[in-house]
Write an enzyme that holds these catalytic residues in place. Sequence first.
Site: not given
Length: 265
Positions: A2-3, A51
């Site tokens: 996840p970014e 994020k």
Amino acid sequence: MPEGDTVFAAATRLRAALEGQRLVRTQFRVPSLATVDLAGRTVRSVRSVGKHLLIDVAGADDDRPESGAVSIHSHLKMEGAWHVHAVGSRWRRPGFQARVVLRTATSEAVGFELGILELTETPEEDLAYLGPDLLSDDWDPAEAVRRIEAVPDESIGVALLDQRLMAGIGNVYRSELCFLRKVLPTRAVREVDIASMVELSRRVLWANRLRSARTTTGQTAPNARLWVYGRRGQLCRRCGSPIERDQLGSIGEDRVIYFCPRCQT
């Protein structure tokens, strides 16, 4: 991994399902929030900030929605994900991984293995430390350049991951961006064209913000999407040299870097 693009896409899905809708059931499966019940309240907005993901919920009094308003703040960290499906659908992950369930009359959003899950009444203050958000509508490239150039002796690889300087980049993009700009992640900030690096960062993340699988090469085949990340020992797509892997960053953190020793200097 996840970014910023992953979180932006998650917020987009959640927004379509929750924004403007009244919650009919909520369940927080973490000890600190176990007694919280937001049922009956309306979701006012869903947004990503770097994020981080914020679900803004109005207060319990419809006539005074600002009174008691809270934001559900989550961060995916390494393993987290938000899933959205129709009420009654089977979950795609086991129930013991669920950390929060938000249900409307027709949709259900479930946050699995979230690295951070909390309620806050002051989300803007809490996240004020973040640098410019690469995927924000009010993206400020000049401020991002200023912040990064203010740490001239830092390595560009470490600077790109510092969310206080510019928000949204993680390990995958850090390696890919450095390859595209032909610089080693260990190169000092003062030796890098920061304006060009910032412009490329925005362009690449923006292009991937709604894709189901990110690509930095422009190719969509699973084994052709990335230039260097995860390709240790495989041949560079440009020069044919073996891709190398190393560590860069704080001890104890997952700070793997991938690079081509010939294309990057």
